[in-house]
Design a protein around this motif. Structure first.
Motif, mmCIF file in Angstrom:
data_model
loop_
_atom_site.group_PDB
_atom_site.id
_atom_site.type_symbol
_atom_site.label_atom_id
_atom_site.label_comp_id
_atom_site.label_asym_id
_atom_site.label_seq_id
_atom_site.Cartn_x
_atom_site.Cartn_y
_atom_site.Cartn_z
ATOM 1 N N LEU A 31 0.628 -5.134 -3.499
ATOM 2 C CA LEU A 31 -0.302 -4.223 -2.804
ATOM 3 C C LEU A 31 -0.161 -2.995 -3.728
ATOM 4 C CD1 LEU A 31 0.778 -4.741 0.782
ATOM 5 C CD2 LEU A 31 -0.958 -5.894 -0.392
ATOM 6 N N ALA A 32 -0.143 -3.189 -5.081
ATOM 7 C CA ALA A 32 -0.077 -1.971 -5.783
ATOM 8 C C ALA A 32 -1.166 -0.919 -5.884
ATOM 9 C CB ALA A 32 0.568 -2.302 -6.979
ATOM 10 N N ILE A 33 -1.121 0.254 -6.659
ATOM 11 C CA ILE A 33 -2.027 0.933 -6.875
ATOM 12 C C ILE A 33 -2.704 0.149 -8.184
ATOM 13 C CG2 ILE A 33 -1.151 3.234 -6.138
ATOM 14 C CD1 ILE A 33 -0.353 3.867 -9.285
ATOM 15 N N GLY A 57 6.551 4.352 -0.060
ATOM 16 C CA GLY A 57 6.134 3.024 -0.207
ATOM 17 C C GLY A 57 6.298 2.665 -1.609
ATOM 18 N N TYR A 62 5.521 -0.521 -8.963
ATOM 19 C CA TYR A 62 4.709 -0.367 -9.842
ATOM 20 C C TYR A 62 4.054 0.887 -10.203
ATOM 21 C CZ TYR A 62 0.022 -1.128 -12.644
ATOM 22 O OH TYR A 62 -0.903 -1.050 -13.455
ATOM 23 N N SER A 63 3.786 1.755 -8.942
ATOM 24 C CA SER A 63 3.510 2.858 -9.038
ATOM 25 C C SER A 63 4.553 3.820 -9.417
ATOM 26 C CB SER A 63 2.872 3.562 -7.625
ATOM 27 O OG SER A 63 3.684 3.287 -6.511
ATOM 28 N N GLU A 84 11.282 2.389 1.025
ATOM 29 C CA GLU A 84 10.612 1.318 1.143
ATOM 30 C C GLU A 84 11.551 0.434 2.158
ATOM 31 O OE1 GLU A 84 7.941 -0.845 0.120
ATOM 32 O OE2 GLU A 84 8.799 -1.890 1.731
ATOM 33 N N LYS A 85 10.717 -0.224 3.211
ATOM 34 C CA LYS A 85 11.593 -0.579 4.375
ATOM 35 C C LYS A 85 11.995 -2.202 4.102
ATOM 36 C CE LYS A 85 7.504 -2.143 6.879
ATOM 37 N NZ LYS A 85 6.471 -2.200 7.952
ATOM 38 N N LYS A 89 11.871 -6.248 -1.231
ATOM 39 C CA LYS A 89 10.959 -5.285 -2.223
ATOM 40 C C LYS A 89 11.820 -4.482 -2.920
ATOM 41 C CE LYS A 89 6.269 -5.979 -0.547
ATOM 42 N NZ LYS A 89 5.106 -5.409 -0.296
ATOM 43 N N GLY A 111 14.555 1.879 4.384
ATOM 44 C CA GLY A 111 14.452 2.372 5.529
ATOM 45 C C GLY A 111 13.031 2.589 5.915
ATOM 46 N N ARG A 112 12.883 3.023 7.317
ATOM 47 C CA ARG A 112 11.660 3.511 7.831
ATOM 48 C C ARG A 112 11.251 5.045 7.507
ATOM 49 N NH1 ARG A 112 9.479 2.930 12.939
ATOM 50 N NH2 ARG A 112 10.433 4.602 13.183
ATOM 51 N N ILE A 113 10.027 5.160 6.846
ATOM 52 C CA ILE A 113 9.693 6.183 6.264
ATOM 53 C C ILE A 113 9.927 7.543 7.294
ATOM 54 C CG2 ILE A 113 7.786 7.809 5.326
ATOM 55 C CD1 ILE A 113 6.900 4.893 4.257
ATOM 56 N N ASP A 132 1.658 6.005 0.157
ATOM 57 C CA ASP A 132 0.898 4.766 -0.098
ATOM 58 C C ASP A 132 1.887 3.602 0.788
ATOM 59 O OD1 ASP A 132 -0.517 2.826 -1.035
ATOM 60 O OD2 ASP A 132 0.687 2.565 -2.868
ATOM 61 N N ASP A 134 2.089 2.481 5.223
ATOM 62 C CA ASP A 134 1.270 2.108 6.580
ATOM 63 C C ASP A 134 0.315 3.367 6.638
ATOM 64 O OD1 ASP A 134 3.872 3.384 7.271
ATOM 65 O OD2 ASP A 134 2.874 3.779 9.304
ATOM 66 N N TYR A 141 3.178 11.648 8.069
ATOM 67 C CA TYR A 141 3.970 11.760 6.673
ATOM 68 C C TYR A 141 3.388 12.989 6.228
ATOM 69 C CZ TYR A 141 4.879 6.775 7.355
ATOM 70 O OH TYR A 141 5.430 5.349 7.835
#
Ligand SMILES: C[S@@+](CC[C@H](N)C(=O)[O-])C[C@H]1O[C@@H](n2cnc3c(N)ncnc32)[C@H](O)[C@@H]1O
Length: 201
Positions: A31-33, A57, A62-63, A84-85, A89, A111-113, A132, A134, A141
């Motif tokens: 789900l990259a840019i 995210g 990639y980003s 990243e959670k 990934k 973890g969760r942002i 980037d 949810d 955020y």
């Protein structure tokens, strides 16, 4: 750009195309840019002399690779914190950073942002933030990262226009931040749509 970075960027670009033709579970997708978006960040971050960045995210990195490539034009010791959670990934991102020879510049927080940001000091240390993840938590955020951004720093938010299912929620996000006196913001039709927000005071 360092060859070791462009090699992994090319590899991930091919993977991302392949993914769309295969039966890959949503949570495992990159789900990259888009590449255009990466090139845009590269030009802007190189131009403004950014030396450190926060990314919400990571996915498989990639980003992050585009951001790192730009920061490395400005300093030998860039710093990127990326959140990243999804543990698988995180492992894929770490492997990509190692192979691109940039792992030493990147701290990955698994973890969760909201948890990670809430535990961070509210000091203005970042030149650039990429949001980037949810979409529901976008305004939260934004409010948490704004005090961590230097004056003159930039917050980029992906998916302002595409996929279309996000358009309503992202328009609400854009309207929300437009009202903040500390920033100037604009939605640009680059890639999946970028909100580019500059902190002016
Ligand atoms: C659109 S992808 C990121 C793509 C990446 N920035 C790139 O362009 O290569 C969004 C990522 O955010 C992660 N994510 C979503 N919500 C999250 C949360 N609340 N905390 C941490 N990570 C989250 C997902 O697991 C996913 O990997």
């Amino acid at each position: 750009m360092k060859k070791s970075i462009s090699k992994i960027l090319d590899e991930l670009k091919r993977q991302s195309v392949l993914e769309k033709t295969k039966n890959v579970k949503h949570e495992d997708r990159m789900l990259a840019i888009t590449e255009d978006t990466g090139r845009f960040f590269y030009a802007v971050l190189t131009g403004v002399g950014a030396k450190n960045a926060l990314e919400l995210g990571t996915s498989v990195g990639y980003s992050t690779l585009w951001i790192a490539a730009a920061l490395l034009k400005n300093t030998k010791t860039p710093k990127i914190l990326t959140v990243e959670k999804n543990p698988s990934k995180v492992a894929r991102a770490r492997r990509n950073f190692r192979r691109a020879r940039i792992l030493q510049h990147i701290k990955i927080r698994q973890g969760r942002i909201l948890d990670v940001l809430s535990a961070m000091p509210k000091r203005a240390v970042f030149d650039f933030v990429l949001i980037d993840a949810d979409k529901e938590n976008g305004p939260a955020y934004f409010d948490l990262v704004l005090p961590m951004l230097k004056v003159g720093g930039i917050i980029a938010t992906d998916n302002m226009l595409y996929p279309e299912k996000y358009r309503k929620i992202m328009k609400r996000y854009s309207d929300y931040i437009s009202k903040k006196p500390a920033v100037r913001t604009i939605t640009l039709p680059i890639g999946n749509g970028q909100e580019i927000t500059v902190k002016i005071k």
